[in-house]
Every structure is written in structure tokens, then in C-alpha cells.
Design a protein around this motif. Structure first.
Motif, PDB file in Angstrom:
ATOM      1  N   VAL A  63       0.850  -1.192   0.000  1.00  0.00           N
ATOM      2  CA  VAL A  63       0.000   0.000   0.000  1.00  0.00           C
ATOM      3  C   VAL A  63       0.889   1.247   0.000  1.00  0.00           C
ATOM      4  O   VAL A  63       2.074   1.179   0.320  1.00  0.00           O
ATOM      5  CB  VAL A  63      -0.943   0.046   1.226  1.00  0.00           C
ATOM      6  CG1 VAL A  63      -1.881  -1.152   1.220  1.00  0.00           C
ATOM      7  CG2 VAL A  63      -0.178   0.106   2.537  1.00  0.00           C
ATOM      8  N   GLU A  67      -1.863   5.494   2.885  1.00  0.00           N
ATOM      9  CA  GLU A  67      -2.982   4.615   3.234  1.00  0.00           C
ATOM     10  C   GLU A  67      -2.938   4.149   4.686  1.00  0.00           C
ATOM     11  O   GLU A  67      -3.958   3.738   5.241  1.00  0.00           O
ATOM     12  CB  GLU A  67      -3.032   3.409   2.301  1.00  0.00           C
ATOM     13  CG  GLU A  67      -3.442   3.781   0.883  1.00  0.00           C
ATOM     14  CD  GLU A  67      -3.534   2.577  -0.027  1.00  0.00           C
ATOM     15  OE1 GLU A  67      -4.423   1.727   0.200  1.00  0.00           O
ATOM     16  OE2 GLU A  67      -2.717   2.496  -0.956  1.00  0.00           O
ATOM     17  N   ILE A  70      -5.299   6.454   6.861  1.00  0.00           N
ATOM     18  CA  ILE A  70      -6.725   6.595   6.573  1.00  0.00           C
ATOM     19  C   ILE A  70      -7.488   5.894   7.687  1.00  0.00           C
ATOM     20  O   ILE A  70      -7.597   4.667   7.717  1.00  0.00           O
ATOM     21  CB  ILE A  70      -7.082   5.999   5.194  1.00  0.00           C
ATOM     22  CG1 ILE A  70      -6.317   6.723   4.096  1.00  0.00           C
ATOM     23  CG2 ILE A  70      -8.589   6.073   4.965  1.00  0.00           C
ATOM     24  CD1 ILE A  70      -6.470   6.092   2.727  1.00  0.00           C
TER      25      ILE A  70
END
Length: 111
Positions: A63, A67, A70
Motif C-alpha cells: 500500500v 494509506e 486513513i
């Protein structure tokens, strides 16, 4: 948000992504050249890793670094689905197929 709250959210996010990718703590620790205890401590939000460590974790999980940050509150339904996914992820294909047949039958009865 306190630093402690942030560390806990970050740890939960890392754990969630790790499980989603089907990577165990042991595998991640091995790939990161860290102890499993360190990975566990990060996931529990007891320590805040350096940005370099976070970048390595992101790379190992496939990723983007962003990310990892988040954070979202999951509904109770989504949490239950995650738990179900985790349980099914540990089973063989035959068991999973049987569970799909059961779920489809239950859906037909409901409708």
C-alpha cells in the motif's frame, strides 16, 4: 486527538491492512527484520514507529504510505464482517464453499 489516540488508530489501521492482505505478524516481522513483539506493540498503539519503519510496513503490505493514515470508524456491521472474514480466511476452500451455500440458502429463506 492525543498522541496516544493517534498511535492506537495507526496501530489498528496497520493490523487491519495486514489482515486484509493475509499477512501474519510473524511474516511481517520476518520481512521487516523485527521481532513479532515489536509488530504487536506497534499494532496495539503502545509505540509510534519512525516514518522509515512505517514506509517499510507500507511497502511490505503493498500500500502507499498515506494509506496507513486513513482512519475511519467502522460500523458494527462492518466490524462483524471483518471478524467473519478473519475466521473464514483461516479455513480451507471446501469449508468456505460450504459456508457460501449456507449463506445463499439463508438469504433465499429471508426473502
Amino acid at each position: 486527538m492525543t498522541d496516544e489516540d493517534f498511535a492506537k488508530l495507526l496501530g489498528k489501521r496497520i493490523r487491519s491492512l495486514r489482515k486484509l492482505k493475509g499477512v501474519s505478524q510473524l511474516e511481517l516481522a520476518y520481512d521487516m527484520d523485527m521481532s513479532m513483539n515489536t509488530i504487536s506493540t506497534i499494532e496495539l498503539g503502545k509505540i509510534s514507529p519512525k516514518i522509515e519503519t512505517l514506509n517499510k510496513i507500507a511497502l511490505k503490505l503493498g500500500v502507499n504510505l498515506s494509506e496507513l493514515f486513513i482512519f475511519s470508524e467502522k460500523s458494527s456491521k462492518n466490524q462483524k464482517l471483518d471478524e467473519l472474514f478473519d475466521l473464514l480466511n483461516q479455513e480451507n476452500d471446501e469449508f468456505i464453499q460450504a459456508m457460501i451455500v449456507i449463506a445463499e440458502s439463508m438469504k433465499k429463506i429471508k426473502n
